[in-house]
Design an enzyme around this catalytic site. Sequence first.
Site, PDB file in Angstrom:
ATOM      1  N   GLY A  14      -8.665  40.261  15.554  1.00  0.00           N
ATOM      2  CA  GLY A  14      -9.466  39.103  15.183  1.00  0.00           C
ATOM      3  C   GLY A  14      -8.830  37.749  15.437  1.00  0.00           C
ATOM      4  O   GLY A  14      -9.187  36.769  14.790  1.00  0.00           O
ATOM      5  N   ASN A  16      -9.383  35.969  18.023  1.00  0.00           N
ATOM      6  CA  ASN A  16     -10.460  35.116  18.542  1.00  0.00           C
ATOM      7  C   ASN A  16     -11.402  34.667  17.417  1.00  0.00           C
ATOM      8  O   ASN A  16     -11.904  33.543  17.438  1.00  0.00           O
ATOM      9  CB  ASN A  16     -11.222  35.825  19.655  1.00  0.00           C
ATOM     10  N   ASN A 110     -19.694  36.696  24.997  1.00  0.00           N
ATOM     11  CA  ASN A 110     -18.521  37.577  24.914  1.00  0.00           C
ATOM     12  C   ASN A 110     -17.329  36.863  25.545  1.00  0.00           C
ATOM     13  O   ASN A 110     -17.488  36.113  26.499  1.00  0.00           O
ATOM     14  CB  ASN A 110     -18.803  38.871  25.693  1.00  0.00           C
ATOM     15  N   HIS A 112     -13.881  37.666  27.570  1.00  0.00           N
ATOM     16  CA  HIS A 112     -13.237  38.744  28.326  1.00  0.00           C
ATOM     17  C   HIS A 112     -11.911  38.223  28.891  1.00  0.00           C
ATOM     18  O   HIS A 112     -11.867  37.115  29.436  1.00  0.00           O
ATOM     19  CB  HIS A 112     -14.156  39.222  29.457  1.00  0.00           C
ATOM     20  N   ASP A 153     -20.025  42.975  31.158  1.00  0.00           N
ATOM     21  CA  ASP A 153     -19.347  41.785  31.703  1.00  0.00           C
ATOM     22  C   ASP A 153     -20.136  41.161  32.862  1.00  0.00           C
ATOM     23  O   ASP A 153     -19.561  40.450  33.695  1.00  0.00           O
ATOM     24  CB  ASP A 153     -17.906  42.108  32.149  1.00  0.00           C
ATOM     25  N   GLU A 183      -8.263  32.102  26.037  1.00  0.00           N
ATOM     26  CA  GLU A 183      -9.317  32.619  25.139  1.00  0.00           C
ATOM     27  C   GLU A 183      -9.538  31.742  23.908  1.00  0.00           C
ATOM     28  O   GLU A 183     -10.670  31.385  23.584  1.00  0.00           O
ATOM     29  CB  GLU A 183      -8.965  34.038  24.676  1.00  0.00           C
TER      30      GLU A 183
HETATM   31  C1  GAR Z   1      -9.064  39.873  23.368  1.00  0.00           C
HETATM   32  O1  GAR Z   1      -8.079  39.710  24.347  1.00  0.00           O
HETATM   33  C2  GAR Z   1     -10.437  39.950  23.998  1.00  0.00           C
HETATM   34  O2  GAR Z   1     -10.591  39.111  25.103  1.00  0.00           O
HETATM   35  C3  GAR Z   1     -10.454  41.390  24.417  1.00  0.00           C
HETATM   36  O3  GAR Z   1      -9.853  42.086  23.345  1.00  0.00           O
HETATM   37  C4  GAR Z   1      -8.932  41.228  22.681  1.00  0.00           C
HETATM   38  C5  GAR Z   1      -9.286  41.170  21.204  1.00  0.00           C
HETATM   39  O4  GAR Z   1      -8.330  40.454  20.471  1.00  0.00           O
HETATM   40  N1  GAR Z   1     -11.805  41.827  24.681  1.00  0.00           N
HETATM   41  C6  GAR Z   1     -12.128  42.662  25.662  1.00  0.00           C
HETATM   42  O5  GAR Z   1     -11.309  43.198  26.379  1.00  0.00           O
HETATM   43  C7  GAR Z   1     -13.611  42.932  25.805  1.00  0.00           C
HETATM   44  N2  GAR Z   1     -13.901  43.536  27.075  1.00  0.00           N
HETATM   45  P1  GAR Z   1      -8.663  39.837  19.029  1.00  0.00           P
HETATM   46  O6  GAR Z   1      -9.237  40.958  18.168  1.00  0.00           O
HETATM   47  O7  GAR Z   1      -7.304  39.402  18.518  1.00  0.00           O
HETATM   48  O8  GAR Z   1      -9.622  38.693  19.203  1.00  0.00           O
END
Ligand code: GAR
Length: 202
Positions: A14, A16, A110, A112, A153, A183
Site C-alpha cells: 500500500g 501507492n 491503474n 503499472h 494494461d 509511481e
Molecule cells: C507497485 O509497484 C505497483 O505499480 C505494482 O505493484 C506494486 C504495489 O506496491 N502493480 C502492478 O504490478 C500491477 N500490474 P504498493 O502495494 O506498495 O502500492
Amino acid sequence: MKKANVAVLVSGGGTNLQAIIDGEKNGIIKSGKVRLVVSNNPDAYALERAKANRIKRTVITKKQFKGAEGFEKELIRVLKDNKIDLIVLAGFMTILSKRFTDTFSRRIINVHPSLIPSFCGEGFYGLKVHEEALKKGVKVTGATVHFVNEIPDGGEIIFQKAVKVQEGDTPEKLQKRVMKQAEWKILPQAVEKISCEIINNK
Ligand code: GAR
C-alpha cells in the site's frame, strides 16, 4: 467544494495508497477524497494504512465469494453502495473482467511499474516487471498510470514518467527507485486530474 468519491483497491504494502493519502494532505489532490479502501488480501499492510488514516476499509476475497464472478458482483455492490466515482487500482493484483470494466467505463485507473507498452499485460506485476526489465537490459524504465479496460494494461495512458536503470541494480532496488521517482508522483497527479474531470462533468 464538491469532491469525487475515490475508492482505492489494494492487495499488498500500500505505498501507492499512502502516496494518495499524502497527496490529499499536501494539496496535490484537491478534487477527490478517498472514501474507501478495498483489499482482496486480508493480510495486506495497506489495510493498516487505511486504519491509521481513519478511512473506511473492507476485505473481499474470491474464496469468500466462490470465484471471480461472485467476487466482482460483491465488489460492484460495495462500490455502488458507497457512491464511488473513481476507482484506483494501487497494487491490486487481480485482473478484472469486461463486465466489471464496462460497469465503470473511464472511472478506473491503474498504476503499472513500467513504461507501457513494455513489460506489461497478463503475468507482469510487482517485482516480475523489474526482473524482466533488467533481463532485457533496458537503460530506461518507469511507471504508467492508465485507464482500465478489458485488456490487461491496455487502456488509454494518462501519465508516464521515466526512470534510469543504474549499474548494479537488482529488481528490488529498481522497484524502489521506480516507486519513489515515478509511481508515488504520477499516481496522485492522475487522481487529481481525473477527479477534477469527473466533478466538472457531473
Ligand atoms: C507497485 O509497484 C505497483 O505499480 C505494482 O505493484 C506494486 C504495489 O506496491 N502493480 C502492478 O504490478 C500491477 N500490474 P504498493 O502495494 O506498495 O502500492
